[in-house]
Design a protein around this motif. Structure first.
Motif, PDB file in Angstrom:
ATOM      1  N   UNK A  46      45.416  41.144  40.526  1.00 34.44           N
ATOM      2  CA  UNK A  46      46.540  40.396  39.776  1.00 34.44           C
ATOM      3  C   UNK A  46      45.858  39.365  38.864  1.00 34.44           C
ATOM      4  N   UNK A  47      46.443  38.666  37.885  1.00 35.46           N
ATOM      5  CA  UNK A  47      46.270  37.726  37.319  1.00 35.46           C
ATOM      6  C   UNK A  47      46.090  36.511  38.014  1.00 35.46           C
ATOM      7  N   UNK A  48      47.067  36.417  38.720  1.00 30.59           N
ATOM      8  CA  UNK A  48      46.987  35.249  39.850  1.00 30.59           C
ATOM      9  C   UNK A  48      45.805  35.426  40.854  1.00 30.59           C
ATOM     10  N   UNK A  49      45.568  36.549  41.153  1.00 31.39           N
ATOM     11  CA  UNK A  49      44.398  36.610  41.847  1.00 31.39           C
ATOM     12  C   UNK A  49      42.951  36.468  41.192  1.00 31.39           C
ATOM     13  N   UNK A  50      43.175  36.850  40.078  1.00 31.88           N
ATOM     14  CA  UNK A  50      41.756  36.573  39.034  1.00 31.88           C
ATOM     15  C   UNK A  50      41.661  35.194  38.972  1.00 31.88           C
ATOM     16  N   UNK A  51      42.834  34.385  38.907  1.00 36.74           N
ATOM     17  CA  UNK A  51      42.462  33.154  38.665  1.00 36.74           C
ATOM     18  C   UNK A  51      41.967  32.239  40.104  1.00 36.74           C
ATOM     19  N   UNK A  52      42.598  32.852  40.990  1.00 37.78           N
ATOM     20  CA  UNK A  52      41.878  32.339  42.565  1.00 37.78           C
ATOM     21  C   UNK A  52      40.488  32.726  42.594  1.00 37.78           C
ATOM     22  N   UNK A  53      39.978  33.848  42.107  1.00 37.84           N
ATOM     23  CA  UNK A  53      38.754  34.251  42.311  1.00 37.84           C
ATOM     24  C   UNK A  53      37.752  33.530  41.470  1.00 37.84           C
ATOM     25  N   UNK A  54      38.191  32.867  40.425  1.00 39.66           N
ATOM     26  CA  UNK A  54      37.655  32.254  39.400  1.00 39.66           C
ATOM     27  C   UNK A  54      37.172  30.704  40.115  1.00 39.66           C
TER      28      UNK A  54
END
Length: 276
Positions: A46-54
């Motif tokens: 998800x977009x939230x998870x992608x931000x967390x991964x970044x």
């Protein structure tokens, strides 16, 4: 971000380590198996998870240990909570635990003391693998004791934690079957050989000993053990290979016997046992 993009960003690791760290992050934080990774499911986060991964990638690029980023570290068959105020458990320290367990597994209700418990990995492991044992653990740092208590709850064991500085500990009426410790043992002269992610992030208090007295904590614990161990009680230490001979001499001078040194999985003299 793909798996390949993630590990390629970790240029502060060699390629093999970078891949392993990336896999750990994706598995622990996002629940992705290696099969999921190979199927490209990283790009489906998800977009939230992608931000967390970044955010995670940036922290790893700044040499923050992955265990602190994820808040946990594996130690033997168990997973422990870790935070910047405690040393990250090392696999070789689990070898020390295994040695203690083997030596004491036939003893009826042994009483054990872990000095400088940090994350509590030694104390909790011994409590779990010697279920009849009574285990006590000391540390000087509030944050370490908080983390250790959390790990006792996490591993469903009963450990008595106390805030004690072994360098100024009062004589004890307690008698222990064994005292175990992985004390600070790295001298300042060895700093140049250490990785930046250790020096910059792990607690100096748990790592370094004064250059002029590399046996400071071993001496204090050995002296304490002379009146706190039962007859035939044992000391178990993780040690600095540079000072094995000096430590053996110290233990002999303190009237310990049956002194034995063991290598770790990397072939380094890493552990010592002595009997009172």
């Amino acid at each position: 971000m793909t798996y390949e993009e993630l590990w390629h960003r970790l240029t502060n690791y060699d390629a093999g380590e970078a891949k392993a760290v990336a896999r750990m992050v994706l598995e622990v934080r996002f629940g992705l198996s290696m099969a999921d990774i190979l199927c490209g499911k990283v790009t489906q986060l998800s977009a939230d998870d992608q931000r967390e991964l970044e955010k995670i990638a940036l922290r790893l690029q700044q040499n923050e240990p992955v265990q602190y980023v994820l808040g946990q570290a594996d130690f033997g068959p168990r997973t422990f909570s870790v935070a910047p105020g405690v040393l990250i458990p090392r696999p070789e320290t689990y070898e020390l635990c295994a040695w203690v367990v083997k030596q004491l597994q036939a003893e009826h209700r042994p009483r054990l003391l872990d000095i400088g418990t940090g994350s509590g990995c030694i104390a909790c492991t011994l409590a779990a693998e010697l279920p009849e044992a009574e285990v006590e653990a000391w540390d000087i740092a509030d944050e370490a004791l908080h983390t250790a208590a959390e790990n006792a709850r996490r591993t469903h064991v009963d450990v008595a934690f106390r805030q004690v500085d072994i360098l100024s500990a009062s004589p004890s009426d307690a008698r222990y079957s064994a005292i175990v410790s992985n004390p600070p043992y790295i001298t300042p002269a060895e700093r140049s050989q250490m990785e930046a992610r250790v020096l910059d992030h792990e607690p100096s208090l748990a790592l370094f000993v004064p250059q002029a007295d590399p046996l400071l904590f071993y001496r204090a614990i050995a002296q304490f053990g002379r009146q706190a161990l039962t007859a035939g009680g044992q000391l178990f230490f993780e040690i600095n290979p540079l000072f094995v001979d000096e430590l053996q001499q110290l233990l002999q001078q303190q009237s310990y016997r049956d002194i034995a040194v063991r290598n770790d999985q990397f072939g380094k003299q890493r552990f010592i046992k002595a009997t009172l």
